[in-house]
Design an enzyme around this catalytic site. Sequence first.
Site, PDB file in Angstrom:
ATOM      1  N   ASP A 264       0.807  -1.223   0.000  1.00 21.31           N
ATOM      2  CA  ASP A 264       0.000   0.000   0.000  1.00 21.31           C
ATOM      3  C   ASP A 264       0.840   1.272   0.000  1.00 21.31           C
ATOM      4  O   ASP A 264       0.312   2.355  -0.245  1.00 21.31           O
ATOM      5  CB  ASP A 264      -0.923   0.033   1.224  1.00 21.31           C
ATOM      6  CG  ASP A 264      -1.992  -1.036   1.162  1.00 21.31           C
ATOM      7  OD1 ASP A 264      -2.343  -1.449   0.048  1.00 21.31           O
ATOM      8  OD2 ASP A 264      -2.475  -1.466   2.227  1.00 21.31           O
TER       9      ASP A 264
ATOM     10  N   MET B 136      -6.294  -2.189  -4.169  1.00 18.44           N
ATOM     11  CA  MET B 136      -6.127  -2.197  -2.724  1.00 18.44           C
ATOM     12  C   MET B 136      -5.758  -0.799  -2.215  1.00 18.44           C
ATOM     13  O   MET B 136      -5.261   0.032  -2.952  1.00 18.44           O
ATOM     14  CB  MET B 136      -5.067  -3.209  -2.313  1.00 18.44           C
ATOM     15  CG  MET B 136      -5.562  -4.644  -2.366  1.00 18.44           C
ATOM     16  SD  MET B 136      -4.351  -5.801  -1.697  1.00 18.44           S
ATOM     17  CE  MET B 136      -5.332  -7.300  -1.612  1.00 18.44           C
TER      18      MET B 136
ATOM     19  N   ARG C 209     -18.293  -1.659 -16.940  1.00 15.45           N
ATOM     20  CA  ARG C 209     -17.840  -2.909 -16.314  1.00 15.45           C
ATOM     21  C   ARG C 209     -17.004  -2.582 -15.077  1.00 15.45           C
ATOM     22  O   ARG C 209     -16.310  -1.571 -15.023  1.00 15.45           O
ATOM     23  CB  ARG C 209     -17.002  -3.741 -17.300  1.00 15.45           C
ATOM     24  CG  ARG C 209     -17.751  -4.189 -18.539  1.00 15.45           C
ATOM     25  CD  ARG C 209     -18.763  -5.278 -18.209  1.00 15.45           C
ATOM     26  NE  ARG C 209     -19.345  -5.859 -19.399  1.00 15.45           N
ATOM     27  CZ  ARG C 209     -20.395  -5.384 -20.041  1.00 15.45           C
ATOM     28  NH1 ARG C 209     -20.988  -4.278 -19.587  1.00 15.45           N
ATOM     29  NH2 ARG C 209     -20.868  -5.979 -21.122  1.00 15.45           N
TER      30      ARG C 209
ATOM     31  N   ASN D 262      22.540   7.421 -18.977  1.00 17.36           N
ATOM     32  CA  ASN D 262      23.870   8.032 -19.064  1.00 17.36           C
ATOM     33  C   ASN D 262      23.839   9.529 -19.348  1.00 17.36           C
ATOM     34  O   ASN D 262      24.820  10.095 -19.839  1.00 17.36           O
ATOM     35  CB  ASN D 262      24.683   7.333 -20.158  1.00 17.36           C
ATOM     36  CG  ASN D 262      24.083   7.524 -21.552  1.00 17.36           C
ATOM     37  OD1 ASN D 262      22.875   7.751 -21.694  1.00 17.36           O
ATOM     38  ND2 ASN D 262      24.907   7.415 -22.568  1.00 17.36           N
TER      39      ASN D 262
END
Length: 742
Positions: free
Chosen positions: A142, A184, A268, A505
């Site tokens: 988290d 989460m 969805r 670089n």
Amino acid sequence: MSKDLQPTVDPTKMGLGRSIAVLTSGGDAQGMNAAVRATVRVGIYTGAKVYFVHEGGTVIGSARCKDFRTREGRMKAACNLVKLGITNLCVIGGDGSLTGANEFRTEWSGLLVDLVRAGKITEEEAKKSSHLNIVGIVGSIDNDFCGTDMTIGTDSALHRIIEVVDAITTTAQSHQRTFILEVMGRHCGYLALVTALACGADWVFIPEMPPDDGWENHLCRRLSDQRARGSRLNVIIVAEGAMCKDGKPITSDQIKKLVTDRLGFDTRTTVLGHVQRGGTPSAFDRILGSRMGVEAVMALLEATPDTPACVVTLSGNHAIRLPLMECVQVTKEVTAAMAQGRFDDAIKLRGKSFENNWNTYKLLAHINPPDSNINVAIMNIGAPCAGMNSAVRAAVRMGIIQGHSMLAVHEGFDGLAQGQIEPLTWTSVSGWTGKGGSMLGTKRTLPGKRLEEISQNIAKFNIHALVIIGGFEAYVGGLELVQAREKYEEMCIPIVVIPATVSNNVPGSDFSIGADTALNTITSTCDRIKQSAAGTKRRVFIVETMGGYCGYLATMAGLAAGADAAYIFEEKFDIKDLEYLWLQNKTRIHCLNCNSNYTTDFIFNLYSEEGKGIFDCRKNVLGHMQQGGTPTPFDRNFGTKMGAKAVLWLTDKLKECYRHGRIFANTADSACVLGMRKRALTFQPLAELKEDTDFEHRIPKTQWWLKIRPIMKILAKYDIKLDTFEHADMEHVIKKKSFLGK
């Protein structure tokens, strides 16, 4: 480890006569095993005796122990440690685990007294174990622990999330759908926020900053506006702890019903769940875990009875030590601020990295451009790399938000000389964050021989500022434009160079866009190579990486993949170094131009001949696969913030350079490299960086990552003696500064 060196200390004898125990506690996180491995091997390197505490995700098990919450349980734990002579404890876990460990340390003396009274330990044993040292390493997907830019496991979790987002995006575009993705983050919105930045989401819900009242109307309006601009999909990211300002939860199903009922969009919902915790750790988490483990051992062995329990954290590219309870206290203050409705304070308490992520998201999400007559051109220079398009997209959208007209220069400096320039709109760069390569087209050609044509096109297209995104050629090309200011007045415009190259670089920056993606490609390939040898006879693998004369990729891949050696140009080696590793049965990482004589073919032929009857040798030249692929979450996020910050700097610089009705910029600080230096993003004049540049070998003269090479060697079990070992002093969380990072 920090910059201060203590050459008088022999690191191989620091731990003689001492014991260290390492345990993992709480939820598992990818990269914990790397931290355990580093702690064990460095502990052994110092001469200490190292113990595992099993079931303490990881190879040694991770658990939330109820017994440890009682004094009786802690007495059992203390007794076990005393009997083994363990007085140094490395705890890998979240804030709950680390808080418990600190309480254990605080009551240690009392526990010993009770154990002696109970006859469980002797007075002599108590005397030998009179003090307990504790060092914490934060493992949490988290990223909810204050005081560190990143916790172990966060980057890997973002990899899992972005893999799903990319997969969802393709189907959503096909059907013109709205997708709601729940990630989460019950109390911390870091995963949701960075995912939103990395995928260019239309909206993000996080617990630290609930939406304003009436957010339903605002959300629907924004989704409709995006469709009206030609977008074929909408993406909404929701942290599992998202809520309204009154504390009521905002759920994915609630948002889906809102969008479906009001807008009629085909919608969805996807809830990722524990897939975010699993899988192979990213290269970043492997390296982070390794560095944290090394620093933890040093902190334990250097601790005194007066040293407070500390936690090893990441600030920029530095491993530092902070007082454990200071960090825990600030973490608790975030929760308190959210509970009290002080959401601005909650954002600030999360740290500068989180705050900058939030500010960048807000800037890129809202379109209310002021009037402006400024034209800003954007171009890619050098080899393509993953993340370039993220930087371009952010620069374009931030420019539009600032009211500027944004121009695309195709095919690098050749395109600028030939007039391959066209306007870019908001929707022109839709979906670019997840695309690899260079959508603008890029070439290695430098501007030196075409300055006349370039100056004419700067005037023709009325270009007032220039964003150059690329590698070493971008840096050198920017220098040539600055030097041409003496002859061509058209070149007197603000210029910013954003480093983007797998080689990492470019002078002026510790990190380049694209290097993280290349590093993950190398690491995953090495994993597969090692698996191919499982169960077969002894083999040695030689893996050649890109990077030219810069050994960054080889070194970091060696650390992440657990290689036996990484041969680079910056650190000279000879036949004795090659001879020492003949009988090691693992992987060698070889930088492309590390030595003109000891080439990949030479080393392969040498090992093949000398290893007959002992081991087989295989060679793998990874080549251009390191430049391809979709960008990692780090490169998407880094590119997004670099692009946005560059345009904001140009906007301010244009105001400074506006004189007598026109733009005229001819000072050194009007042409800069935007780079990450230690703990901050900084703008450094191109002209001033020349002194720190090895132009022959195309590398900076000073490279921070060379200090990490001893860690790689120790973890590879080199039989070596280090002359010096880095040493970190305790810092304080309130004084800590964080870079605009992951």
